[in-house]
Design a protein around this motif. Structure first.
Motif, PDB file in Angstrom:
ATOM      1  N   PHE A 161      -9.345  -1.161   3.301  1.00 36.16           N
ATOM      2  CA  PHE A 161      -8.873  -2.485   3.708  1.00 36.16           C
ATOM      3  C   PHE A 161      -8.739  -2.548   5.228  1.00 36.16           C
ATOM      4  CE2 PHE A 161      -4.902  -0.333   4.278  1.00 36.16           C
ATOM      5  CZ  PHE A 161      -4.124  -1.134   5.121  1.00 36.16           C
ATOM      6  N   ARG A 162      -8.675  -3.806   5.705  1.00 36.57           N
ATOM      7  CA  ARG A 162      -8.340  -4.089   7.099  1.00 36.57           C
ATOM      8  C   ARG A 162      -7.200  -5.102   7.113  1.00 36.57           C
ATOM      9  NH1 ARG A 162     -14.487  -5.370   9.137  1.00 36.57           N
ATOM     10  NH2 ARG A 162     -15.149  -3.267   9.687  1.00 36.57           N
ATOM     11  N   TRP A 163      -6.422  -5.092   8.206  1.00 38.01           N
ATOM     12  CA  TRP A 163      -5.385  -6.105   8.398  1.00 38.01           C
ATOM     13  C   TRP A 163      -5.502  -6.605   9.824  1.00 38.01           C
ATOM     14  CZ3 TRP A 163       0.650  -5.288   8.038  1.00 38.01           C
ATOM     15  CH2 TRP A 163       1.260  -6.542   8.013  1.00 38.01           C
ATOM     16  N   TYR A 164      -6.283  -7.666   9.982  1.00 40.30           N
ATOM     17  CA  TYR A 164      -6.580  -8.168  11.312  1.00 40.30           C
ATOM     18  C   TYR A 164      -5.331  -8.667  12.021  1.00 40.30           C
ATOM     19  CZ  TYR A 164     -11.432  -8.027   9.724  1.00 40.30           C
ATOM     20  OH  TYR A 164     -12.647  -7.609   9.251  1.00 40.30           O
ATOM     21  N   GLY A 165      -4.390  -9.224  11.256  1.00 37.36           N
ATOM     22  CA  GLY A 165      -3.198  -9.796  11.876  1.00 37.36           C
ATOM     23  C   GLY A 165      -2.364  -8.778  12.622  1.00 37.36           C
ATOM     24  N   LYS A 166      -2.436  -7.513  12.260  1.00 40.43           N
ATOM     25  CA  LYS A 166      -1.685  -6.459  12.925  1.00 40.43           C
ATOM     26  C   LYS A 166      -2.589  -5.532  13.736  1.00 40.43           C
ATOM     27  CE  LYS A 166       2.464  -7.542  11.620  1.00 40.43           C
ATOM     28  NZ  LYS A 166       3.481  -7.964  12.602  1.00 40.43           N
ATOM     29  N   GLY A 167      -3.825  -5.932  13.902  1.00 39.76           N
ATOM     30  CA  GLY A 167      -4.724  -5.141  14.741  1.00 39.76           C
ATOM     31  C   GLY A 167      -5.382  -3.976  14.028  1.00 39.76           C
ATOM     32  N   PHE A 168      -5.245  -3.881  12.689  1.00 40.41           N
ATOM     33  CA  PHE A 168      -5.933  -2.820  11.939  1.00 40.41           C
ATOM     34  C   PHE A 168      -7.362  -3.278  11.673  1.00 40.41           C
ATOM     35  CE2 PHE A 168      -1.561  -1.727   9.950  1.00 40.41           C
ATOM     36  CZ  PHE A 168      -1.206  -1.046  11.106  1.00 40.41           C
ATOM     37  N   THR A 169      -8.221  -3.172  12.678  1.00 44.36           N
ATOM     38  CA  THR A 169      -9.578  -3.699  12.565  1.00 44.36           C
ATOM     39  C   THR A 169     -10.551  -2.683  11.977  1.00 44.36           C
ATOM     40  OG1 THR A 169     -10.004  -3.051  14.861  1.00 44.36           O
ATOM     41  CG2 THR A 169      -9.258  -5.314  14.468  1.00 44.36           C
ATOM     42  N   ARG A 170     -10.133  -1.434  11.872  1.00 43.24           N
ATOM     43  CA  ARG A 170     -10.994  -0.433  11.232  1.00 43.24           C
ATOM     44  C   ARG A 170     -10.626  -0.325   9.757  1.00 43.24           C
ATOM     45  NH1 ARG A 170     -11.421   4.726  15.398  1.00 43.24           N
ATOM     46  NH2 ARG A 170     -11.881   3.528  17.283  1.00 43.24           N
ATOM     47  N   TRP A 171     -11.625   0.012   8.948  1.00 39.31           N
ATOM     48  CA  TRP A 171     -11.363   0.197   7.520  1.00 39.31           C
ATOM     49  C   TRP A 171     -10.462   1.405   7.324  1.00 39.31           C
ATOM     50  CZ3 TRP A 171     -12.372  -3.697   4.557  1.00 39.31           C
ATOM     51  CH2 TRP A 171     -13.462  -4.532   4.822  1.00 39.31           C
ATOM     52  N   THR A 172      -9.405   1.244   6.564  1.00 37.51           N
ATOM     53  CA  THR A 172      -8.513   2.354   6.252  1.00 37.51           C
ATOM     54  C   THR A 172      -8.206   2.335   4.763  1.00 37.51           C
ATOM     55  OG1 THR A 172      -6.441   3.449   6.884  1.00 37.51           O
ATOM     56  CG2 THR A 172      -6.410   1.045   6.727  1.00 37.51           C
ATOM     57  N   GLY A 173      -7.645   3.434   4.248  1.00 39.03           N
ATOM     58  CA  GLY A 173      -7.601   3.651   2.808  1.00 39.03           C
ATOM     59  C   GLY A 173      -6.374   3.149   2.088  1.00 39.03           C
ATOM     60  N   VAL A 174      -6.330   3.496   0.799  1.00 37.63           N
ATOM     61  CA  VAL A 174      -5.317   2.970  -0.108  1.00 37.63           C
ATOM     62  C   VAL A 174      -3.929   3.533   0.204  1.00 37.63           C
ATOM     63  CG1 VAL A 174      -5.723   4.766  -1.833  1.00 37.63           C
ATOM     64  CG2 VAL A 174      -4.871   2.552  -2.561  1.00 37.63           C
ATOM     65  N   ILE A 175      -3.845   4.745   0.774  1.00 34.10           N
ATOM     66  CA  ILE A 175      -2.542   5.330   1.127  1.00 34.10           C
ATOM     67  C   ILE A 175      -1.867   4.482   2.207  1.00 34.10           C
ATOM     68  CG2 ILE A 175      -1.381   7.356   2.077  1.00 34.10           C
ATOM     69  CD1 ILE A 175      -3.624   9.064   0.862  1.00 34.10           C
ATOM     70  N   ASP A 176      -2.643   4.095   3.219  1.00 32.48           N
ATOM     71  CA  ASP A 176      -2.088   3.243   4.285  1.00 32.48           C
ATOM     72  C   ASP A 176      -1.699   1.873   3.752  1.00 32.48           C
ATOM     73  OD1 ASP A 176      -2.318   5.200   6.166  1.00 32.48           O
ATOM     74  OD2 ASP A 176      -4.244   4.517   6.948  1.00 32.48           O
ATOM     75  N   LEU A 177      -2.412   1.379   2.724  1.00 33.44           N
ATOM     76  CA  LEU A 177      -2.061   0.077   2.149  1.00 33.44           C
ATOM     77  C   LEU A 177      -0.666   0.126   1.528  1.00 33.44           C
ATOM     78  CD1 LEU A 177      -2.949  -2.825   1.530  1.00 33.44           C
ATOM     79  CD2 LEU A 177      -3.863  -2.006  -0.643  1.00 33.44           C
ATOM     80  N   VAL A 178      -0.345   1.215   0.832  1.00 33.47           N
ATOM     81  CA  VAL A 178       0.999   1.364   0.267  1.00 33.47           C
ATOM     82  C   VAL A 178       2.039   1.440   1.379  1.00 33.47           C
ATOM     83  CG1 VAL A 178       2.502   2.855  -1.112  1.00 33.47           C
ATOM     84  CG2 VAL A 178       0.146   2.440  -1.842  1.00 33.47           C
ATOM     85  N   SER A 179       1.720   2.148   2.476  1.00 38.36           N
ATOM     86  CA  SER A 179       2.653   2.226   3.602  1.00 38.36           C
ATOM     87  C   SER A 179       2.941   0.849   4.167  1.00 38.36           C
ATOM     88  CB  SER A 179       2.069   3.131   4.703  1.00 38.36           C
ATOM     89  OG  SER A 179       1.870   4.436   4.225  1.00 38.36           O
ATOM     90  N   VAL A 180       1.925  -0.023   4.188  1.00 43.46           N
ATOM     91  CA  VAL A 180       2.097  -1.384   4.699  1.00 43.46           C
ATOM     92  C   VAL A 180       2.906  -2.234   3.727  1.00 43.46           C
ATOM     93  CG1 VAL A 180       0.867  -3.527   5.220  1.00 43.46           C
ATOM     94  CG2 VAL A 180       0.036  -1.373   6.156  1.00 43.46           C
TER      95      VAL A 180
END
Length: 871
Positions: A58-77
């Motif tokens: 996933f990416r989260w453009y609103g917070k500047g996460f413009t690179r693809w990152t994985g499911v572990i980081d999604l849970v952290s978010v």
């Protein structure tokens, strides 16, 4: 997916990474909407998530996460509120544990389908008239447009958009093509010529479509090679690239120009491979290779390509191999360049920047803006420090200006401010028009000359707050507290798209009211203070329906139809409505009047997909689509922004909005089957069949008599028929022609079933005659119709209710009659041979004997006395 056995900690991490990112997102309440190959996610008011199930990231453009990152980081978010890379690292272990405890599907890379090959399937327009007009509207010259057209990278086509209700809408687009060295199209993108902000997939703030052609991969956008390439220049978007070319064309020699639609380093690597493949310095082992084959060969091994490029640079002149970024001059542009330098550190020495200039206070500039500045289409903004001095003086002394003073609307070439006003026309519950005002506060001082309108006359604005003034009530919405907010340049904003002609400058009192609301103070509204003095200008002519439809404003369309309703007090116009209702009984009376206003000879309408896919016909070239209203139900959401379901599992509907849909009349098609001609005569056998079925729908017995009754017990009388209340019978005159008999019986049956209340029997009789007229026309019979009531004596509300009642009851009656006409299916008895009949008889005889024995046995058991078991 194979799980490594390195260590218990690593095993837990690997298991966590196998969890499906789509299931994880939905388990935390994220709503997902498919957009191409990815999904747009919205969670707790944040709508800039992008999920890719293909790579499980996933990416989260609103917070500047413009690179693809994985499911572990999604849970952290989603669970721990991580907003930075440091917070992601801090919550990494806890998220791994959570994922191992969640019972979710695992991500299986082996199930991912292979990428589909790109196919260019667009039918190109022969003259590019609309595309050229649009590009010239963006400031590009005829010479520049002709250069790119002759290079084969420009075209005009049609784009199909599927809406939420399943229908398809078509619009003209500019097609930008990426060509390989054999001049084959390998990818591209589409730019909408018209603004349709309400359509699916038109997320850009301008309301225009901006799409990558399906399966383009890294080859979207536009690419053109000039001479024997030695360097590459990269722009973010095709129109920026064309603007750059027009400003620098005398300097552009031996170069590849590419617009990659964002940051796509693979597209840059392809350009470097092309430079090497076309260079005279190519090694002997590659000289016999086809150029395109050699490029593809190098792209299969990116690391080897980069090593080959370094060897190539060592043998080349100093300026060969330059990678020039002509990106937008904003934070994102610099972020892309820095990212490229990090990922391709071996090429840093060849990276050059050629960004468009910024003046003090500007946050962004692109090459299309720069072209317009240099051609005096736009006025270049003044430094913000100079403008702020003026704004501060105005703000300081605004309290000394009389509150009724209104700023005249300033021409867009001069006005610079942080406030702008929009006037919106509305209709209240009594049908009376009123004006709603919105005062917008912009993030920075804005040069209004930069408010560029598209072809439909709309502009896009980013605002940090809006004060809505409606009927002396004021409400303030700050962007940072809105669920629709977006993060832009480290600031929450709301994005709006609106008609330019609805914009004006607010009064000082309105600006003061916005500031009071923003600070939480009570806003004291008065009509005298908040309304500018009435202009003594001459009254403007009302807008045409075409202009109103272009703006896609439902309230204005309803207002137009309300004003036009009085035309239907004419008998001829009323009959035109009934004629159109014949072919479209399912349409509301308002939709029928809207269609008639666009085409008085309307017959049968359907959307583009229905005509082409179901009715197997084509729309005639240059046909203008007609518009009608379609309902757009809006579901109700809970506090977590999840759709609320009722007891049956269906979404609860908060309200039903209206959208405009595009349709075409049968006269605009080729190959469609026209309805049968409606005639004044009817075949006798067909007429008798219809008469018999109508008779079966009667609630009373029917008799025929050569002499009619002395009295008709109905409230209103129709010729040739009488109703006897005491005998509960309907008497019809004997010896009528088939057509007259059908007309007589049909209106009598409708009168029996018609239950709507009307203020007079004459009006109810008119409704019955109208339904009869439409019904028999639907079955191919033209009958007489002359309104018995005086339409011109009806109020507009009575007339509207009459037309609505006719439409509703026509649908119901024709549906019931159609069901009555359907034949009862007959059982098909297959003939049996003599041998088969004997065999069947033997089987049946055995079954009867078995049943008889079973009955006798049961009787014995029931009548037997109880005995002790024999020892």
């Amino acid at each position: 997916m194979d799980i490594k056995e390195d260590s218990p900690r690593q095993r837990l991490t690997d298991i966590a990474n196998t969890k499906s990112i789509m299931d994880v997102a939905q388990s935390f309440g994220m709503t997902l909407e498919k957009t191409g190959k990815t999904y747009k996610g919205e969670w707790q008011g944040h709508n800039t998530f992008s999920l890719n199930p293909t790579i499980n990231k996933f990416r989260w453009y609103g917070k500047g996460f413009t690179r693809w990152t994985g499911v572990i980081d999604l849970v952290s978010v989603l669970k721990y509120g991580a907003n930075t890379q440091e917070e992601l690292n801090k919550n990494f272990r806890k998220s791994v544990v959570d994922l191992n405890q969640m019972d979710l599907k695992t991500f299986d890379a082996s199930t991912i389908p292979k990428p589909k090959a790109f196919q260019y399937f667009f039918e190109e327009a022969p003259d590019m008239e609309l595309a050229k007009r649009y590009l010239k509207g963006r400031g590009l010259s005829d010479a520049t447009i002709d250069f790119f057209e002759k290079a084969g990278v420009l075209a005009q086509g049609n784009w199909r958009t599927e809406q939420k209700d399943g229908r398809f809408d078509f619009e003209p687009v500019v097609l930008f093509k990426n060509l390989d060295t054999k001049q084959h199209v390998i990818g591209g993108s589409a730019q909408g010529i018209e603004a349709h902000p309400d359509w699916e997939g038109h997320q850009h703030k301008s309301g225009h479509l901006k799409k990558v052609l399906p399966n383009s991969g890294n080859n979207s956008g536009i690419k053109i090679t000039i001479g024997t390439p030695k360097r590459v220049i990269i722009a973010e978007a095709p129109i920026d690239l064309m603007s750059y070319y027009e400003l620098h064309q005398t300097e552009l020699q031996d170069v590849i120009l590419i617009a990659s639609d964002g940051y796509k380093p693979e597209a840059i690597l392809r350009c470097l491979a092309e430079i090497m493949a076309l260079s005279p310095l190519i090694s002997e082992e590659w000289k016999d290779w086809n150029t395109e084959s050699l490029i593809k060969k190098q792209l299969e091994q990116p690391q080897q390509l980069r090593q080959n490029f370094q060897n190539f640079l060592a043998l080349s002149e100093p300026n060969v191999g330059e990678i020039i970024f002509a990106y937008d001059n904003d934070a994102a542009g610099y972020k892309f360049v820095n990212r490229f330098k990090e990922e391709f550190s071996d090429m840093v020495s060849k990276v050059k920047l050629d960004f468009p200039p910024l003046v003090e206070g500007q946050e962004k500039s692109d090459w299309n803006d720069e072209l317009k500045y240099q051609k005096n289409i736009l006025v270049r903004p003044r430094p913000q420090s100079e403008i702020e001095k003026v704004e501060a003086i105005v703000s300081r002394y605004s309290s000394q200006i009389p509150s009724t003073t209104s700023l005249p609307f300033v021409e867009m070439t001069q006005a610079q401010s942080r406030f702008i006003k929009q006037k919106i026309q509305r209709i209240d519950e009594k049908g009376k028009p009123y004006t709603l005002s919105k005062i917008y506060e912009l993030p920075v001082l804005t040069d209004f000359s930069r408010l560029e309108a598209d072809q439909s006359g709309r502009v896009s604005l980013d605002v940090i707050g809006v004060l809505t003034i409606e009927k002396r009530q004021a409400t303030y919405q700050a962007a940072k507290f809105s669920v629709d907010k977006i993060l832009k340049n480290s600031r929450f904003i709301l994005s709006f798209n609106m008609a330019k002609e609805s914009l004006t400058t607010p009064t000082f009192e309105e600006i003061r009211a916005l500031r009071q609301a923003k600070n939480g103070e009570t806003v004291n509204l008065s009509a005298e203070k908040l309304s500018p003095p009435k202009s003594k200008a001459t009254k403007q002519a009302p807008e045409t329906l075409d202009k109103i439809l272009e703006k896609r404003q439902p309230a204005a369309i309803h207002e137009f139809l309300s004003a036009q309703l009085k035309d239907y007090q004419s008998s001829q116009k009323f009959k035109t409505f009934l004629s159109a209702l014949t072919y479209m009984p399912e349409q509301t009376e308002e939709n029928i009047r809207l269609l008639l206003a666009q085409n008085p000879n309307i017959q049968q309408v359907a959307d583009f997909n229905t005509w082409s896919e179901i009715k197997k016909s084509r729309i005639k070239p240059k046909s203008q689509a007609l518009k009608l209203f379609v309902p757009n139900p809006i579901p109700r959401y809970d506090k977590q922004h999840r759709i609320i379901l009722d007891k049956r599992g269906n979404p609860e509907i908060a309200r039903v909005d209206e959208n405009l849909a595009s349709v075409f009349d049968i006269s605009q098609t080729i190959g469609a089957v026209f309805p049968e001609t409606i005639k004044t005569t009817f075949p006798r056998e067909k007429g008798l069949e219809l008469f018999q079925n109508l008779s079966k729908m009667s609630e009373v017995s029917i008799h025929f008599s050569e002499k009619g009754l002395e009295k008709d017990d109905k409230l209103f009388h129709f010729e040739h028929a009488w109703f006897n209340q005491s005998g509960q019978e309907l008497v019809i005159q004997k010896g009528l022609p088939v057509e007259q008999a059908l007309q007589t019986l049909c209106q009598e049956i409708i009168a029996q079933r018609f239950s709507d209340d009307f203020p007079s029997p004459e009006l109810k009789k008119l409704a019955v005659e109208s339904i009869r007229y439409v019904t028999l026309r639907r079955f191919g019979l033209e009958t007489t119709f002359e309104p018995t009531a005086h339409l011109d004596q009806l109020s507009l509300s009575q007339l509207k209710n009459l037309m609505k009642s006719i439409q509703k009851n026509t649908v119901q009656f024709t549906t019931d009659l159609t069901k009555q006409l359907k034949p009862v299916p007959k059982k098909v008895v297959e003939k049996m041979t003599l041998k088969e009949k004997l065999a069947a008889a033997q089987v049946k005889e055995k079954q009867l004997l078995a049943q008889q024995k079973e009955v006798e046995g049961s009787k014995k058991v029931q009548g037997a006395p109880h005995q002790a078991p024999v020892m």
